[in-house]
Design a protein around this motif. Sequence first.
Motif, short mmCIF file in Angstrom:
data_model
loop_
_atom_site.label_atom_id
_atom_site.label_comp_id
_atom_site.label_asym_id
_atom_site.label_seq_id
_atom_site.Cartn_x
_atom_site.Cartn_y
_atom_site.Cartn_z
N VAL A 52 12.72 1.27 12.83
CA VAL A 52 11.79 1.20 12.67
C VAL A 52 10.58 0.80 11.17
CG1 VAL A 52 9.11 0.55 13.68
CG2 VAL A 52 10.96 1.18 15.21
N LEU A 53 10.77 1.50 11.05
CA LEU A 53 10.27 1.76 9.12
C LEU A 53 10.72 0.55 8.42
CD1 LEU A 53 8.50 2.37 7.11
CD2 LEU A 53 9.60 4.65 7.00
N SER A 54 12.58 1.03 8.53
CA SER A 54 13.38 0.70 7.25
C SER A 54 13.12 -1.30 8.21
CB SER A 54 15.00 0.57 7.70
OG SER A 54 15.34 0.29 9.06
N VAL A 55 13.26 -1.60 9.11
CA VAL A 55 12.79 -3.04 9.50
C VAL A 55 11.20 -3.48 9.51
CG1 VAL A 55 12.74 -4.88 11.70
CG2 VAL A 55 14.26 -3.10 11.12
N ARG A 56 10.13 -3.05 9.61
CA ARG A 56 9.24 -3.19 9.17
C ARG A 56 7.94 -2.61 7.15
NH1 ARG A 56 5.95 -1.56 14.28
NH2 ARG A 56 7.51 -2.56 16.10
N ASN A 57 9.40 -2.36 6.86
CA ASN A 57 8.88 -2.29 5.65
C ASN A 57 8.37 -2.81 4.08
OD1 ASN A 57 11.46 -3.21 4.68
ND2 ASN A 57 11.72 -1.01 3.89
N THR A 58 8.34 -3.93 4.75
CA THR A 58 7.87 -5.41 3.39
C THR A 58 6.32 -6.35 4.07
OG1 THR A 58 8.63 -7.08 4.88
CG2 THR A 58 10.34 -6.34 3.57
N PRO A 99 8.94 -4.04 -1.17
CA PRO A 99 8.27 -4.32 -2.15
C PRO A 99 7.84 -3.00 -3.23
CG PRO A 99 7.45 -5.49 -0.37
CD PRO A 99 8.38 -4.28 0.30
N GLU A 100 8.14 -3.12 -4.54
CA GLU A 100 7.78 -2.07 -5.14
C GLU A 100 6.37 -1.66 -4.56
OE1 GLU A 100 7.39 -1.49 -9.52
OE2 GLU A 100 8.53 -3.21 -9.16
N ALA A 101 5.31 -2.70 -4.43
CA ALA A 101 4.75 -2.01 -4.38
C ALA A 101 3.97 -0.65 -3.06
CB ALA A 101 2.69 -2.56 -4.46
N LEU A 102 4.84 -0.93 -2.20
CA LEU A 102 4.93 -0.03 -0.89
C LEU A 102 5.92 1.14 -0.92
CD1 LEU A 102 4.88 -2.88 1.89
CD2 LEU A 102 3.25 -1.13 1.24
N ALA A 109 0.38 1.06 9.90
CA ALA A 109 0.58 0.65 10.97
C ALA A 109 0.85 2.22 11.59
CB ALA A 109 1.37 -0.40 12.52
N ILE A 110 2.68 2.42 10.75
CA ILE A 110 3.46 3.50 11.26
C ILE A 110 2.81 4.38 10.80
CG2 ILE A 110 6.59 4.52 10.40
CD1 ILE A 110 6.33 1.27 10.90
N GLU A 111 2.35 4.76 9.85
CA GLU A 111 2.03 5.57 9.60
C GLU A 111 0.40 5.94 9.86
OE1 GLU A 111 1.97 5.07 4.35
OE2 GLU A 111 0.03 3.93 5.37
N SER A 112 -0.30 5.58 10.24
CA SER A 112 -1.57 6.33 11.86
C SER A 112 -0.56 6.56 12.41
CB SER A 112 -1.87 4.78 12.30
OG SER A 112 -2.95 5.13 13.37
N ALA A 113 -0.03 6.31 13.74
CA ALA A 113 0.70 6.81 14.93
C ALA A 113 1.74 7.80 14.37
CB ALA A 113 1.82 5.77 15.38
N VAL A 114 1.61 8.10 13.02
CA VAL A 114 2.90 8.91 12.70
C VAL A 114 1.93 10.59 12.17
CG1 VAL A 114 4.34 10.86 11.07
CG2 VAL A 114 4.55 8.16 11.60
N ALA A 162 2.81 -3.90 4.45
CA ALA A 162 1.58 -3.61 4.36
C ALA A 162 1.25 -2.85 5.26
CB ALA A 162 0.34 -3.72 3.15
N ASP A 163 0.34 -3.85 6.40
CA ASP A 163 -0.24 -3.76 7.56
C ASP A 163 0.72 -3.06 8.63
OD1 ASP A 163 -2.40 -4.80 6.97
OD2 ASP A 163 -1.67 -7.28 7.49
N GLN A 164 2.00 -3.30 8.42
CA GLN A 164 3.17 -2.50 8.90
C GLN A 164 3.57 -1.84 9.33
OE1 GLN A 164 4.52 -3.74 12.30
NE2 GLN A 164 3.38 -5.76 12.13
#
Length: 176
Positions: free
Chosen positions: A152-158, A107-110, A165-170, A160-162
């Motif tokens: 994982v990011l490419s699958v969860r990129n739609t 999504p454009e917002a992400l 979560a990836i940002e936090s883990a990284v 904002a919560d996912q």
Amino acid sequence: MNLSIRADATSRPPLAVNFGLDRASGTIVPPRARGEDGRPQGEAINMFAGFQVDRRGEVATQQPVNVDLRVSTQFASGAAALKVAGAPDVVRDIVTLGQFPLAEATPEALQARVAALSRRILGLSPEAARRALTLLGLPSGGADPKRQLREVLSVRNTSADQVAAIESAVRTAAGG
């Protein structure tokens, strides 16, 4: 799907273990031309093909081989391939397979967050990428953990919560 062990002292390697998809396919494609005797001449060069293995859902660390797979193959050859060669949308439909996309459009917002996160993942050490995967509850033993994390990011990129979560883990895996 299969699990096989092959032992043959005369072959190289003498022992082969395969867990996964062992598939061979053949295609009969019209020759480029025929000689006066009717025998094929030249190689069959007009072909578009796609092969895709789709996995539904995440791979659980407790049951890493308990996944649903769908194998899809389709192609156009000969006159059919020549007719669609000038139509990129048709070629894309032939070589892109599967009932469901592995990754949807961000999504454009992400978009800015996902792009920045993807760049940050590329800058991680392999060890940090493995820690991030572990923090996300995913298997981390692959040969290329940064690629795995970007997938994982490419699958969860739609979501904002996912993405968060990836940002936090990284961030945690990188030490800040």
